[in-house]
Design an enzyme around this catalytic site. Structure first.
Site, PDB file in Angstrom:
ATOM      1  N   ASN A 188     -33.901  26.066 -38.984  1.00 39.49           N
ATOM      2  CA  ASN A 188     -35.131  25.713 -38.292  1.00 39.49           C
ATOM      3  C   ASN A 188     -34.796  24.796 -37.124  1.00 39.49           C
ATOM      4  OD1 ASN A 188     -37.610  24.866 -37.381  1.00 39.49           O
ATOM      5  ND2 ASN A 188     -38.062  23.580 -39.141  1.00 39.49           N
TER       6      ASN A 188
ATOM      7  N   SER B 139     -39.925  19.112 -39.325  1.00 38.54           N
ATOM      8  CA  SER B 139     -39.266  19.673 -38.141  1.00 38.54           C
ATOM      9  C   SER B 139     -40.181  20.612 -37.363  1.00 38.54           C
ATOM     10  CB  SER B 139     -37.988  20.417 -38.549  1.00 38.54           C
ATOM     11  OG  SER B 139     -37.025  19.531 -39.065  1.00 38.54           O
TER      12      SER B 139
ATOM     13  N   GLU C 249     -29.854  22.134 -47.828  1.00 38.12           N
ATOM     14  CA  GLU C 249     -30.766  21.961 -48.964  1.00 38.12           C
ATOM     15  C   GLU C 249     -31.529  23.243 -49.242  1.00 38.12           C
ATOM     16  OE1 GLU C 249     -33.522  21.767 -45.661  1.00 38.12           O
ATOM     17  OE2 GLU C 249     -31.503  20.992 -45.965  1.00 38.12           O
TER      18      GLU C 249
ATOM     19  N   GLN D 130     -27.599  17.262 -33.994  1.00 39.05           N
ATOM     20  CA  GLN D 130     -27.695  17.164 -32.530  1.00 39.05           C
ATOM     21  C   GLN D 130     -27.544  15.727 -32.058  1.00 39.05           C
ATOM     22  OE1 GLN D 130     -31.543  18.964 -32.044  1.00 39.05           O
ATOM     23  NE2 GLN D 130     -30.853  20.929 -32.875  1.00 39.05           N
TER      24      GLN D 130
ATOM     25  N   HIS E 287     -29.652  24.233 -42.623  1.00 36.23           N
ATOM     26  CA  HIS E 287     -30.214  23.383 -43.671  1.00 36.23           C
ATOM     27  C   HIS E 287     -29.581  23.685 -45.030  1.00 36.23           C
ATOM     28  CE1 HIS E 287     -33.721  21.187 -41.884  1.00 36.23           C
ATOM     29  NE2 HIS E 287     -33.444  22.034 -40.918  1.00 36.23           N
TER      30      HIS E 287
ATOM     31  N   CYS F 299     -29.339  19.296 -38.864  1.00 38.46           N
ATOM     32  CA  CYS F 299     -30.301  19.795 -37.884  1.00 38.46           C
ATOM     33  C   CYS F 299     -30.451  18.823 -36.697  1.00 38.46           C
ATOM     34  CB  CYS F 299     -31.632  20.098 -38.557  1.00 38.46           C
ATOM     35  SG  CYS F 299     -32.683  21.207 -37.584  1.00 38.46           S
TER      36      CYS F 299
END
Length: 365
Positions: free
Chosen positions: A300, A51, A346, A262, A344, A258
């Site tokens: 992020n 990312s 994870e 979107q 995120h 993430c």
């Protein structure tokens, strides 16, 4: 363990602001969008996160490099994906039993240009006030006017499609073929720790390149679909939007993280926008509006879903909200088995407050 005498380096921002410091990593010149990460640890995971492709990272933690690198365990992809790194104090030596080497050697091998010995607090404050922008780091061109010419060649992040450059170019399998569930992963720049969270939950994965069509993914006959994180502007990814739209319209269980969040929003008729600063770090508070509980999350992203459009859409429900700036952190379709989050779960690195989302997804399969 070698210690080299550092040479001078320059960080030039798009608005003309100049910072002078010491070179780290490869001696050279590199540019990208500058952004800052507030995480206190996990720098290797950050540098290998797809990312961050096309971005220069400012680490707000004062000391970087002190615990070295572990080449397999702490890598989120097969390569270092950042364009450059900025920090206050850089340690060319490290101390950790499990380390495979120093961050300096790691960056040299990966060809990453960086700068240390600069006031990162001043840089972050400037970015927060003015907004993210392109920048360039050089330890070989110390003439600011020459650097401005090189910086002009760096493309802006808004309107930039990057997923097809960083994703896998060939489909591959991951996990136990005898697992209870089959999950098709649309790789827009997926992290290894996301995939391991799925395989750990008895999912057998087939990971597809970003531009894979729905029909090709559906031919594998998966139980559900995962839409991954990744870099770039979601608004210029019609290939992924159409694929996800087809997945959702066929009532397939779908989970996005993430950039995947979107893209699900875009596929549901919502727009995204470029944020002034974005959210990057391990300490962002998010409220789950379904349970009423708050979570500390790893984040992020530099784009977000438009809240006003979500609230006006009768088929989409807001599930999570950012407690700092009230931006969209999660949504789910009311009419389809599809949901997504901006943060995120994870959390590699980061807190594990949100890992229940993987359980929720597996429970849908």
């Amino acid at each position: 363990m070698k210690v080299t005498q550092s040479q001078a380096a320059i960080l030039l921002l798009e608005d003309g602001t100049v910072f002078r410091g010491n070179a780290l990593g490869k001696i050279g010149t590199s540019g990208g969008e500058i952004c800052f990460n507030t995480g206190m640890t996990g720098y290797q995971e950050i540098y290998t996160d797809p990312s961050y492709f096309g971005q220069v990272i400012v680490n707000t933690t004062s000391h970087i490099g002190n615990y070295g690198v572990v080449n397999d365990l702490e890598e989120e992809s097969g390569t270092v994906t950042i364009s450059g790194m900025v920090c206050n104090e850089f340690s060319p030596i490290h101390s950790r039993k499990t380390a495979d080497g120093s961050l300096q050697d790691y960056f040299e091998k990966a060809g990453i240009v960086g700068i240390s010995g600069v006031d990162t607090r001043q840089i972050v404050r400037h970015i927060r006030e003015v907004g993210v922008m392109n920048c360039i780091i050089s330890s070989e061109i110390l003439d600011v006017e020459e650097l401005k010419k090189e910086l002009a060649k760096v493309p802006p992040m808004e309107g930039l499609e990057l997923s097809s450059q960083i994703c896998t170019q060939e489909s591959y399998f991951l996990g136990n073929p005898e697992a209870e569930h089959k999950v098709a992963v649309l790789d827009l720049g997926v992290k290894k720790s996301i995939l391991s969270n799925l395989t750990d939950r008895d999912c057998y994965l087939k990971v597809f390149p970003a531009k894979t069509s729905y029909s090709e993914m559906q031919a594998w006959n998966p139980d559900g679909y995962f839409i991954s994180n990744g870099p770039g502007d979601p608004a210029v990814m019609p290939y992924a939007i159409e694929t996800v739209k087809a997945i959702v319209e066929n009532d397939s269980p779908t989970f996005g993280i993430c950039l995947g969040h979107q893209i699900l929003a875009q596929a549901s008729g919502l727009s995204t926008y470029k944020m002034k600063n974005g959210h990057r770090g391990l300490n962002h508070p998010v409220k789950n509006l379904i349970t009423g509980l708050s979570e500390i999350t790893s984040q992020n992203h530099g784009f977000a879903v438009k809240m006003e459009e979500l609230e006006a859409n009768e088929n989409v429900e807001l599930t999570h909200i950012n407690l700092n700036d009230k931006t969209v952190e999660g949504l789910r379709r009311k009419d389809k088995p599809a949901f997504s989050v901006q943060h995120h779960p994870e959390a590699s690195p980061g807190p594990h407050d949100s890992r229940y989302l993987f359980d929720n997804f597996v429970g849908m399969l």
